[in-house]
Design a protein around this motif. Structure first.
Motif, PDB file in Angstrom:
ATOM      1  N   TYR A  80      30.723  29.941  47.864  1.00  0.00           N
ATOM      2  CA  TYR A  80      31.084  31.317  47.528  1.00  0.00           C
ATOM      3  C   TYR A  80      31.391  32.120  48.785  1.00  0.00           C
ATOM      4  CZ  TYR A  80      31.125  35.936  45.433  1.00  0.00           C
ATOM      5  OH  TYR A  80      31.511  37.193  45.024  1.00  0.00           O
ATOM      6  N   ALA A  81      30.675  31.851  49.854  1.00  0.00           N
ATOM      7  CA  ALA A  81      30.968  32.534  51.117  1.00  0.00           C
ATOM      8  C   ALA A  81      32.383  32.213  51.571  1.00  0.00           C
ATOM      9  CB  ALA A  81      29.956  32.124  52.182  1.00  0.00           C
ATOM     10  N   ARG A  82      32.793  30.950  51.429  1.00  0.00           N
ATOM     11  CA  ARG A  82      34.133  30.565  51.863  1.00  0.00           C
ATOM     12  C   ARG A  82      35.220  31.154  50.964  1.00  0.00           C
ATOM     13  NH1 ARG A  82      35.953  24.319  52.289  1.00  0.00           N
ATOM     14  NH2 ARG A  82      35.640  24.421  50.031  1.00  0.00           N
ATOM     15  N   SER A  83      34.989  31.184  49.654  1.00  0.00           N
ATOM     16  CA  SER A  83      36.029  31.660  48.738  1.00  0.00           C
ATOM     17  C   SER A  83      36.103  33.180  48.670  1.00  0.00           C
ATOM     18  CB  SER A  83      35.792  31.085  47.336  1.00  0.00           C
ATOM     19  OG  SER A  83      34.539  31.519  46.823  1.00  0.00           O
ATOM     20  N   HIS A  84      34.950  33.847  48.692  1.00  0.00           N
ATOM     21  CA  HIS A  84      34.940  35.309  48.574  1.00  0.00           C
ATOM     22  C   HIS A  84      35.052  35.993  49.936  1.00  0.00           C
ATOM     23  CE1 HIS A  84      33.881  39.324  47.167  1.00  0.00           C
ATOM     24  NE2 HIS A  84      32.933  39.371  48.093  1.00  0.00           N
ATOM     25  N   GLY A  85      34.506  35.367  50.968  1.00  0.00           N
ATOM     26  CA  GLY A  85      34.443  35.997  52.280  1.00  0.00           C
ATOM     27  C   GLY A  85      35.760  36.489  52.841  1.00  0.00           C
ATOM     28  N   PRO A  86      36.871  35.725  52.724  1.00  0.00           N
ATOM     29  CA  PRO A  86      38.137  36.213  53.281  1.00  0.00           C
ATOM     30  C   PRO A  86      38.595  37.542  52.695  1.00  0.00           C
ATOM     31  CG  PRO A  86      38.268  33.859  52.860  1.00  0.00           C
ATOM     32  CD  PRO A  86      36.975  34.325  52.266  1.00  0.00           C
ATOM     33  N   VAL A 276      56.644  42.209  50.421  1.00  0.00           N
ATOM     34  CA  VAL A 276      55.754  42.355  51.573  1.00  0.00           C
ATOM     35  C   VAL A 276      54.318  42.159  51.107  1.00  0.00           C
ATOM     36  CG1 VAL A 276      54.926  43.901  53.384  1.00  0.00           C
ATOM     37  CG2 VAL A 276      57.336  43.956  52.710  1.00  0.00           C
ATOM     38  N   ILE A 277      53.531  41.444  51.901  1.00  0.00           N
ATOM     39  CA  ILE A 277      52.111  41.278  51.582  1.00  0.00           C
ATOM     40  C   ILE A 277      51.283  41.861  52.718  1.00  0.00           C
ATOM     41  CG2 ILE A 277      52.503  39.227  50.176  1.00  0.00           C
ATOM     42  CD1 ILE A 277      51.499  37.530  52.502  1.00  0.00           C
ATOM     43  N   ASP A 278      50.107  42.368  52.375  1.00  0.00           N
ATOM     44  CA  ASP A 278      49.228  42.945  53.392  1.00  0.00           C
ATOM     45  C   ASP A 278      48.248  41.881  53.893  1.00  0.00           C
ATOM     46  OD1 ASP A 278      47.282  42.661  51.427  1.00  0.00           O
ATOM     47  OD2 ASP A 278      47.339  44.778  50.843  1.00  0.00           O
ATOM     48  N   GLU A 279      47.335  42.293  54.779  1.00  0.00           N
ATOM     49  CA  GLU A 279      46.418  41.331  55.384  1.00  0.00           C
ATOM     50  C   GLU A 279      45.469  40.730  54.357  1.00  0.00           C
ATOM     51  OE1 GLU A 279      46.366  39.941  58.456  1.00  0.00           O
ATOM     52  OE2 GLU A 279      48.318  40.940  58.478  1.00  0.00           O
ATOM     53  N   SER A 284      44.453  35.426  51.257  1.00  0.00           N
ATOM     54  CA  SER A 284      44.550  34.620  50.036  1.00  0.00           C
ATOM     55  C   SER A 284      45.651  33.573  50.166  1.00  0.00           C
ATOM     56  CB  SER A 284      44.838  35.521  48.828  1.00  0.00           C
ATOM     57  OG  SER A 284      43.779  36.419  48.603  1.00  0.00           O
ATOM     58  N   LEU A 285      46.721  33.930  50.881  1.00  0.00           N
ATOM     59  CA  LEU A 285      47.833  33.008  51.072  1.00  0.00           C
ATOM     60  C   LEU A 285      47.405  31.792  51.897  1.00  0.00           C
ATOM     61  CD1 LEU A 285      50.854  32.491  50.588  1.00  0.00           C
ATOM     62  CD2 LEU A 285      51.324  33.769  52.696  1.00  0.00           C
ATOM     63  N   PRO A 310      47.768  37.163  44.511  1.00  0.00           N
ATOM     64  CA  PRO A 310      47.686  38.342  43.638  1.00  0.00           C
ATOM     65  C   PRO A 310      48.315  39.558  44.296  1.00  0.00           C
ATOM     66  CG  PRO A 310      45.555  37.865  44.626  1.00  0.00           C
ATOM     67  CD  PRO A 310      46.445  36.712  44.971  1.00  0.00           C
ATOM     68  N   SER A 311      48.929  40.394  43.467  1.00  0.00           N
ATOM     69  CA  SER A 311      49.471  41.647  43.989  1.00  0.00           C
ATOM     70  C   SER A 311      48.336  42.649  44.120  1.00  0.00           C
ATOM     71  CB  SER A 311      50.551  42.191  43.054  1.00  0.00           C
ATOM     72  OG  SER A 311      49.951  42.682  41.863  1.00  0.00           O
ATOM     73  N   ARG A 312      48.617  43.793  44.741  1.00  0.00           N
ATOM     74  CA  ARG A 312      47.583  44.805  44.959  1.00  0.00           C
ATOM     75  C   ARG A 312      47.607  45.884  43.892  1.00  0.00           C
ATOM     76  NH1 ARG A 312      43.370  44.172  48.264  1.00  0.00           N
ATOM     77  NH2 ARG A 312      43.624  45.946  49.659  1.00  0.00           N
ATOM     78  N   GLY A 313      48.400  45.684  42.836  1.00  0.00           N
ATOM     79  CA  GLY A 313      48.450  46.681  41.776  1.00  0.00           C
ATOM     80  C   GLY A 313      47.148  46.738  41.006  1.00  0.00           C
ATOM     81  N   SER A 314      46.809  47.896  40.470  1.00  0.00           N
ATOM     82  CA  SER A 314      45.557  48.056  39.738  1.00  0.00           C
ATOM     83  C   SER A 314      45.665  47.569  38.306  1.00  0.00           C
ATOM     84  CB  SER A 314      45.131  49.533  39.743  1.00  0.00           C
ATOM     85  OG  SER A 314      46.142  50.332  39.151  1.00  0.00           O
ATOM     86  N   SER A 315      46.868  47.460  37.793  1.00  0.00           N
ATOM     87  CA  SER A 315      47.052  47.045  36.413  1.00  0.00           C
ATOM     88  C   SER A 315      46.859  45.551  36.264  1.00  0.00           C
ATOM     89  CB  SER A 315      48.465  47.416  35.938  1.00  0.00           C
ATOM     90  OG  SER A 315      48.749  46.796  34.702  1.00  0.00           O
ATOM     91  N   LEU A 316      46.312  45.152  35.118  1.00  0.00           N
ATOM     92  CA  LEU A 316      46.176  43.732  34.838  1.00  0.00           C
ATOM     93  C   LEU A 316      47.533  43.065  34.734  1.00  0.00           C
ATOM     94  CD1 LEU A 316      43.307  43.766  32.169  1.00  0.00           C
ATOM     95  CD2 LEU A 316      43.149  43.065  34.565  1.00  0.00           C
ATOM     96  N   MET A 317      48.575  43.875  34.498  1.00  0.00           N
ATOM     97  CA  MET A 317      49.927  43.338  34.354  1.00  0.00           C
ATOM     98  C   MET A 317      50.684  43.365  35.675  1.00  0.00           C
ATOM     99  SD  MET A 317      49.822  42.530  31.230  1.00  0.00           S
ATOM    100  CE  MET A 317      51.550  42.103  30.975  1.00  0.00           C
ATOM    101  N   ALA A 318      49.951  43.668  36.748  1.00  0.00           N
ATOM    102  CA  ALA A 318      50.636  43.792  38.035  1.00  0.00           C
ATOM    103  C   ALA A 318      51.254  42.476  38.480  1.00  0.00           C
ATOM    104  CB  ALA A 318      49.653  44.285  39.101  1.00  0.00           C
TER     105      ALA A 318
END
Length: 610
Positions: A80-86, A276-279, A284-285, A310-318
């Motif tokens: 979990y540390a490896r998957s969630h930590g980034p 464009v993707i953020d840090e 995740s990439l 995943p996108s950074r949109g708040s909607s589940l449909m993002a």
């Protein structure tokens, strides 16, 4: 009661555990229970070397409870540390093992997560390493029964890189002690553990695959580091014997570098498509690139693998941002990039030095693994040429040493990178071309668990007294700093000389006495500066090396308070002679004998781990 025998691979990116079965003496890999999601415990075959430090109120009580404790296990170690930590990088600790051998950082200094301002209390590299070992120990004891009974009858063998310097090896021992492992704990070099695992896997057939006079190259590339060793095959009393004759430097280059490079390529593809993707998304990439890489390497029929973040949109449909990793891209980056088919004379490029640098981990400037292999084989030849007896034994005709590098006859792969057969084939093909003859790849077992399994095999040999032990001796020559006795000159710092205490290859049980008298300061706190070198096998016990700061590698200094001597003014130097012994556990016992009395002063240095 029978002794429980454990082999532990304390890896840079992954840890593994193996044990010897009491009924038949076979070695089995042991799963390690760990948190895989809040309130979820899984039992993967290994423990990712990642530690996550949750912030206050980030999770609920009970989210990280493990079967052997009624309290949350914090910080969180493993999957979990490896998957969630980034996703919260400033609260994630990784590569702690490499910090242990960073000469700019004391292993007990609380610096991790590095440069983070998001945690209330940082941890030291030693404490993080101890946390992994404590987790593994608790998990195993929970599976066996009452901890006191298990601890009293356990023989643990913990592995370290062959390239670790003396300070890092001492720190690993201290981490094991802090985790609750006893004084009988043994330590084993990782490449040697891989060889022990191979021998155990092949049973008696291993002798049919090697011949006297041959050289075996152990190429161990994991997620974060590359570790190289050379093993000489000899014959003693009519039977084959193995001796480790050369080790490489600690190289911060591995599968994680490859994943990062692929992620940069994929980000360029995403940006070329107008997105464009953020840090946060880039982290995740990196994980997605690793999954896609492994899929392509394992399935030849695939021409590409879709990659989504995943996108950074708040909607589940993002939705998600998508691209793909093509086989051609993987070939260009991994095979023709990191494992380029270079010449034996092509060595790693040195980065142009900047006046100011970050005090982080000393990552390699040149990512081409092939060049580092060439440099190791070249340096091994140069070092061994200084040992005339060994050269004659390895190469009675002089043909092997005629080339500017040592060409191995066989290669044993280890580490997760070499799950990819195309990378193994590239290295074998390249080494064969350099040598002008076929280099044989030995059939290995589980690349992820071989080191832990080999450690368990070694533990079984130690307990039973049976089995063929690989001769190794000290991996590095070791020296102690001696202050020069010259008149003080304004603005001039006297050079530090270094006295050779342990020559490279010195075997267990060896003892030396230096006739030269030296002055030992007593009655106050003193510092002993320790130096080492893997490139000076010609040095002998008692040899003085001038300008040690320039000629040798510097380890963390040892600080201690020397007791007072009756009749001697505190702070005065007394004449002593040095007695050095390399005991059976790889620890050098250094005694300083006062030549005018019976007073003796002892200092322990860990100079070699089996």
């Amino acid at each position: 009661m029978k002794t429980q025998i454990l082999g532990i691979d304390l890896g840079t990116t992954n840890c593994a555990l193996a044990s010897v079965q009491a009924d038949d003496g076979s070695v089995e890999t042991v799963g390690i229970p760990q948190i895989t999601a809040p309130r979820t415990v899984g039992q993967p075959s290994g423990l990712p070397s990642a530690l996550y430090l949750p912030s206050r109120n980030e999770f609920s009580a009970g989210d990280f409870a493990l079967p052997w404790s009624d309290r949350d296990a914090l910080p969180v170690a493993g999957e979990y540390a490896r998957s969630h930590g980034p996703n919260v990088a400033e609260q994630l600790i990784h590569s702690a093992k490499s910090w242990l051998c960073n000469p700019n950082v004391h292993p007990d200094e609380a610096i991790l997560p590095w440069q983070s301002t998001a945690v209330e209390e940082k941890l030291s590299p030693l404490s993080v390493s101890s946390a992994y070992l404590a987790h593994i120990k608790a998990a195993y004891e929970h599976s066996q029964g009452p901890s006191d009974a298990v601890a009293a009858e356990t023989q643990a063998v913990i592995t370290v890189p062959a390239s670790f310097d003396e300070a890092a090896r001492r720190a690993t021992q201290q981490a094991a002690e802090k985790a609750g492992f006893g004084s009988n704990t043994l330590f084993l070099e990782e490449p040697l553990a891989a060889v022990y695992a191979w021998i155990d896997n092949e049973a008696s057939n291993w002798r049919e695959q090697l011949s006297p006079g041959q050289l075996l190259f152990v190429c161990d590339i994991g997620g974060g580091t590359s570790d190289f060793s050379l093993i000489a095959v000899d014959e003693r009393d009519g039977d084959l014997a193995l001796e480790r004759i050369a080790v490489g430097n600690h190289i911060l280059l591995g599968g994680d570098n490859l994943d990062l490079a692929l992620a940069y390529v994929l980000r360029s593809q995403i940006e070329a498509a107008g997105q464009v993707i953020d840090e946060w998304q880039f982290r995740s990439l990196i994980q997605a690139a690793r999954v896609a890489k492994e899929a392509l390497f394992s399935k030849d029929a695939l021409t590409s693998v879709p990659v989504a973040v995943p996108s950074r949109g708040s909607s589940l449909m993002a939705g998600t941002i998508s691209t793909e990793l093509a086989r051609e891209t993987l070939q260009a980056v991994a095979v023709d990039g990191f494992f380029a088919d270079v010449e034996a004379t092509d060595h790693p490029e040195t980065a142009v030095g900047s006046g100011l640098q970050e005090l982080g981990l000393p990552y390699e400037a040149d990512p081409v693994v092939s060049k580092h292999i060439a440099a190791f084989l070249t340096q091994a030849r140069a070092s061994l040429m200084a040992n005339a007896e060994l050269c004659k034994r390895l190469d009675p005709t002089g043909e092997r040493f005629a080339a500017p590098f040592l060409s191995p006859d066989g290669i044993l792969f280890n580490g997760g990178v070499f799950h990819a057969s195309v990378l193994r084939e590239r290295v074998v093909s390249m080494l064969s071309r350099w040598a002008g003859r076929p280099v044989k790849a030995l059939a290995g077992g589980n690349l992820d668990a071989a080191v832990a399994r080999g450690a368990a095999v070694y533990g079984r040999m130690h307990v039973s007294g049976d089995g063929m032990r690989i001769r190794a001796g000290a991996a590095h020559s070791m020296y102690i700093g001696i202050a020069s006795s010259i008149p003080a000159i304004p603005g001039f710092k006297p050079p530090v000389q270094a006295l050779c205490l342990v020559p490279q290859g010195m075997e267990e049980g060896s003892e030396t006495v230096l006739d030269k008298e030296l002055g030992l300061v007593t009655g106050r706190s003193v510092t002993f500066q320790v130096f080492s070198s893997a490139e000076r096998p010609q040095d002998v016990v008692g040899q003085l090396i001038p300008d040690a700061d320039k000629m040798l590698e510097t380890s963390q200094p040892l600080e201690m308070i020397m007791p007072e001597v009756e009749g001697i003014v505190s702070g005065a130097a007394i004449p002593v002679k040095l007695h050095a012994r390399l005991n059976e556990t790889g620890t050098m016992e250094l005694w300083m004998q006062h030549t005018r009395s019976d007073n003796r002063f002892k200092i322990d240095f860990n100079v070699r781990l089996d």
